[in-house]
Design a protein around this motif. Structure first.
Motif, mmCIF file in Angstrom:
data_model
loop_
_atom_site.group_PDB
_atom_site.id
_atom_site.type_symbol
_atom_site.label_atom_id
_atom_site.label_comp_id
_atom_site.label_asym_id
_atom_site.label_seq_id
_atom_site.Cartn_x
_atom_site.Cartn_y
_atom_site.Cartn_z
ATOM 1 N N CYS A 81 0.834 -1.198 0.000
ATOM 2 C CA CYS A 81 0.000 0.000 0.000
ATOM 3 C C CYS A 81 0.873 1.254 0.000
ATOM 4 C CB CYS A 81 -0.908 -0.005 1.223
ATOM 5 S SG CYS A 81 -0.017 0.069 2.801
ATOM 6 N N LYS A 82 0.196 2.388 -0.156
ATOM 7 C CA LYS A 82 0.891 3.675 -0.123
ATOM 8 C C LYS A 82 0.799 4.240 1.295
ATOM 9 C CE LYS A 82 0.655 4.748 -5.000
ATOM 10 N NZ LYS A 82 0.488 5.805 -6.024
ATOM 11 N N TRP A 87 4.730 8.433 2.098
ATOM 12 C CA TRP A 87 3.445 8.828 1.547
ATOM 13 C C TRP A 87 2.720 9.828 2.443
ATOM 14 C CZ3 TRP A 87 2.618 8.340 -3.312
ATOM 15 C CH2 TRP A 87 3.259 7.329 -4.023
ATOM 16 N N ASN A 96 -5.396 13.906 -1.279
ATOM 17 C CA ASN A 96 -5.798 12.552 -1.645
ATOM 18 C C ASN A 96 -5.967 12.449 -3.161
ATOM 19 O OD1 ASN A 96 -6.239 9.928 -0.727
ATOM 20 N ND2 ASN A 96 -8.468 10.174 -0.724
ATOM 21 N N SER A 101 -4.052 8.331 -3.601
ATOM 22 C CA SER A 101 -5.272 7.696 -3.101
ATOM 23 C C SER A 101 -5.240 6.196 -3.364
ATOM 24 C CB SER A 101 -6.508 8.333 -3.750
ATOM 25 O OG SER A 101 -6.460 8.213 -5.159
ATOM 26 N N GLU A 102 -6.111 5.472 -2.676
ATOM 27 C CA GLU A 102 -6.129 4.010 -2.783
ATOM 28 C C GLU A 102 -7.560 3.491 -2.753
ATOM 29 O OE1 GLU A 102 -2.459 1.927 -1.088
ATOM 30 O OE2 GLU A 102 -2.999 3.309 0.528
ATOM 31 N N GLY A 103 -7.687 2.191 -3.016
ATOM 32 C CA GLY A 103 -8.955 1.506 -2.847
ATOM 33 C C GLY A 103 -10.052 1.992 -3.782
ATOM 34 N N TRP A 106 -9.759 5.601 -5.138
ATOM 35 C CA TRP A 106 -8.839 5.730 -6.278
ATOM 36 C C TRP A 106 -9.512 5.243 -7.560
ATOM 37 C CZ3 TRP A 106 -6.951 1.785 -9.424
ATOM 38 C CH2 TRP A 106 -6.035 2.204 -10.391
ATOM 39 N N ARG A 340 6.567 1.831 -1.365
ATOM 40 C CA ARG A 340 5.371 1.144 -0.908
ATOM 41 C C ARG A 340 5.595 0.699 0.542
ATOM 42 N NH1 ARG A 340 3.536 3.019 -4.892
ATOM 43 N NH2 ARG A 340 2.217 2.049 -6.503
ATOM 44 N N ARG A 405 -1.419 1.053 -11.360
ATOM 45 C CA ARG A 405 -1.018 2.404 -10.979
ATOM 46 C C ARG A 405 -0.039 3.029 -11.967
ATOM 47 N NH1 ARG A 405 -3.256 3.572 -5.856
ATOM 48 N NH2 ARG A 405 -2.755 5.674 -6.546
#
Length: 461
Positions: A81-82, A87, A96, A101-103, A106, A340, A405
Motif C-alpha cells: 500500500c501507499k 506517503w 488525496n 489515493s487508494e482503494g 482511487w 510502498r 497504478r
C-alpha cells in the motif's frame, strides 16, 4: 500467494534481506547523503538485488530487479500500500489526489479522469501544445541571436509549465506568478523527501524548512484556486479542467467536491510538470554531450516534417526522437524510486518481507542493472529499437510505474517531449557550454543541479 501460504509463511524460518552497512542511530544515511547512487550500486553488487537499508528513522527494503516490479506492483499489489512516512509526507501537498489515493476512492477518481487521456483527446491537444511551445521558444530569441550561455533547464521549466497550464487547464499563468510557481514547486517536491523524517513530530516542534514548505503550498494553492475559478467561468472549453469540473462518476452519479478537485488539479500539475521538465533537461544534457545523436534527431525531423509543425500523427514517424526520451528517462528517471509499505507479511526471492515495512522499488538501480542493460551508463537510444528490446523484461524500463497504478499521464509526457525536441531541432543548433556540466540532485524526484547550460544558434539550413 494464497492465504494458506501466508499463514505458513508466518511460521517459516525465512530470513529478512541482508542489511547494508551503517552506523548507530543514523544507519546508512550519512553514506547515502555523501555517495548517493554510488553507495546503493555498491550495496547491490555486494548484497544482491534485495537488501535492507537502515535509514535511521526506519528500515527500508531495497528492490533492484524488474521481477520485483512485477511482484509488488502487479502480481501481489494488494499486499503493498501507499502507507508509511514517505506517503504521509507526500499527502501534505497532494492531499488525496490520484497519485496517493487508494482503494475504491482511487478507482472512482481514475474512472473520472481517464477520459482526459484517451488518444483522441491527446491528438486534439497537440495543436494547443505546439502553440504554447512556439510562444515559449520566442522568448529564447535573444540568447539565440547573441550566443550567450542559456540555461536550458530553466527555459524548459517555464515551457513545460505553460504547456501544462494552457493545454491542460485552458489558460496561462499571470506573468508575476510564472517564475515563482516553478521555484515554489521545486522547493515543495524537494522538501517532501526530507519532510518524511519529521512526520512523527508534533506540529509545534520546529523542523528546518517546514514553515517555508507550508508557505510554498499556500502560494501554489492560491494559484491553483485562480486557475479553477477561471475554468468555472470558461465552461464549454475542452480542457482537462473543464472535464474535471463536469465529470460525473458513472457508478455513483457523484461529482468531485471542491477539495477533491483541488487535490486532482495539484497532483496532475505537479506530476506532469516535474517529470516532463526534468526529463527533458536531462535529454538536452545528453544530446549536447552526444552531438551525433542530436544530428540523428535533426535528420529524422527534417525528413519527416521539414518546416511543418508536428501533429499527433507525425509523432509516430519520429521513432528515434522517442527513443532519445526513453534512454534519457532510463539514465536519469525523475521518478527514481517507487515507495510502498507491506500491508502484510510476504516472501520475495526467498526472503521474508515483514508486515509494515517500507519497500522501495529502486528504479535507478533497475535502469542500470548490468545483467539487463549492456554498458548501463552509456547513452544509447538504439537499445530501445524493437530488435534490441526483444526478450528484455517488460518492467526493465519503468519510469512511469507499472500495473494498475501506471502513471495516467505517461503518453501525454512522452508526446510533449517529442514535440519539444522536434521544434528545437527544427529551429536551433544547440551546443554545450564547456565546463558547465549538470549535476544530479536527489530529492523526492531526481533533479538537475546547476542548470543545463548551452549555446543556441539559429539553424543555417
Amino acid at each position: 500467494m494464497s492465504r494458506h501460504d501466508s499463514a505458513a509463511l508466518k511460521q517459516s524460518p525465512l530470513a529478512c534481506p541482508p542489511k547494508a552497512s551503517g552506523v548507530p542511530l543514523v544507519g546508512a544515511l550519512p553514506a547515502l547523503l555523501l555517495e548517493r547512487f554510488d553507495f546503493l550500486e555498491a550495496a547491490q553488487r555486494r548484497l544482491g538485488d534485495i537488501f535492507t537499508l537502515n535509514l535511521g528513522f526506519t528500515d527500508a527494503i531495497i528492490l533492484c530487479h524488474p521481477r520485483h516490479v512485477q511482484h509488488v506492483l502487479v502480481d501481489e499489489a494488494p499486499r503493498y500500500c501507499k502507507g508509511g512516512p514517505v506517503w504521509e509526507s507526500i499527502r501534505t501537498f497532494l492531499g488525496n489526489g490520484l497519485p496517493v489515493s487508494e482503494g475504491e476512492f482511487w478507482k472512482r477518481q481514475r474512472r473520472m479522469i481517464q477520459p482526459a487521456f484517451h488518444q483522441q483527446r491527446l491528438a486534439a491537444l497537440t495543436v494547443k501544445m505546439g502553440e504554447v511551445i512556439d510562444e515559449s521558444l520566442a522568448g529564447w530569441e535573444q540568447a539565440a541571436r547573441t550566443g550567450a550561455p542559456f540555461d536550458m533547464a530553466e527555459g524548459l521549466m517555464r515551457m513545460t509549465m505553460n504547456v501544462m497550464v494552457r493545454a491542460m487547464f485552458g489558460s496561462g499563468l499571470d506573468a508575476a506568478d510564472e517564475e515563482r510557481v516553478g521555484h515554489e514547486l521545486a522547493y515543495v517536491i524537494d522538501y517532501m523527501l526530507w519532510g518524511m523524517m519529521g512526520q512523527g513530530l508534533p506540529g509545534w516542534v520546529p523542523v528546518p524548512g517546514r514553515a517555508r514548505y507550508r508557505e510554498a503550498i499556500r502560494f501554489i494553492d492560491a494559484v491553483v484556486s485562480r486557475i479553477i475559478e477561471r475554468g468555472r467561468r470558461s465552461a464549454g472549453d475542452e480542457s482537462l479542467l473543464s472535464l474535471l469540473l463536469h465529470a460525473v462518476d458513472a457508478e455513483s452519479g457523484e461529482q468531485m467536491t471542491a477539495a477533491q478537485l483541488r487535490d486532482e488539479v495539484v497532483s496532475l500539475f505537479a506530476a506532469g510538470y516535474d517529470t516532463t521538465s526534468v526529463g527533458l533537461a536531462w535529454a538536452l544534457q545528453l544530446l549536447t554531450r552526444h552531438p551525433e545523436a542530436f544530428q540523428r534527431v535533426r535528420t529524422e525531423v527534417d525528413e519527416v516534417l521539414g518546416a511543418q509543425v508536428p501533429g499527433f500523427a507525425e509523432l509516430r514517424r519520429l521513432p528515434y526522437t522517442r527513443r532519445v526520451l526513453q534512454e534519457s528517462l532510463r539514465l536519469y528517471s525523475p521518478a527514481y524510486w517507487v515507495p510502498r509499505a507491506s500491508a502484510e507479511e510476504d516472501e520475495l526471492d526467498g526472503y521474508r518481507i515483514p508486515a509494515g515495512r517500507m519497500v522501495l522499488l529502486f528504479v535507478h538501480l533497475i535502469h542500470h542493472h548490468p545483467a539487463i542493460w549492456e554498458e548501463p551508463r552509456r547513452f544509447d537510444p538504439d537499445r530501445f529499437t524493437p530488435e534490441r528490446s526483444e526478450g528484455r523484461h517488460k518492467h526493465a524500463w519503468t519510469p512511469f510505474g507499472a500495473g494498475q497504478r501506471l502513471c495516467i499521464g505517461r503518453e501525454f509526457s512522452l508526446m510533449e517531449g517529442q514535440l519539444i525536441l522536434a521544434r528545437l531541432a527544427q529551429r536551433y543548433e544547440v551546443s554545450a557550454v564547456p565546463g558547465r556540466e549538470a549535476q544530479v540532485h536527489i530529492g523526492t524526484s531526481l533533479q538537475v543541479k546547476g542548470g543545463v547550460w548551452v549555446h543556441l544558434r539559429h539553424r543555417r539550413s
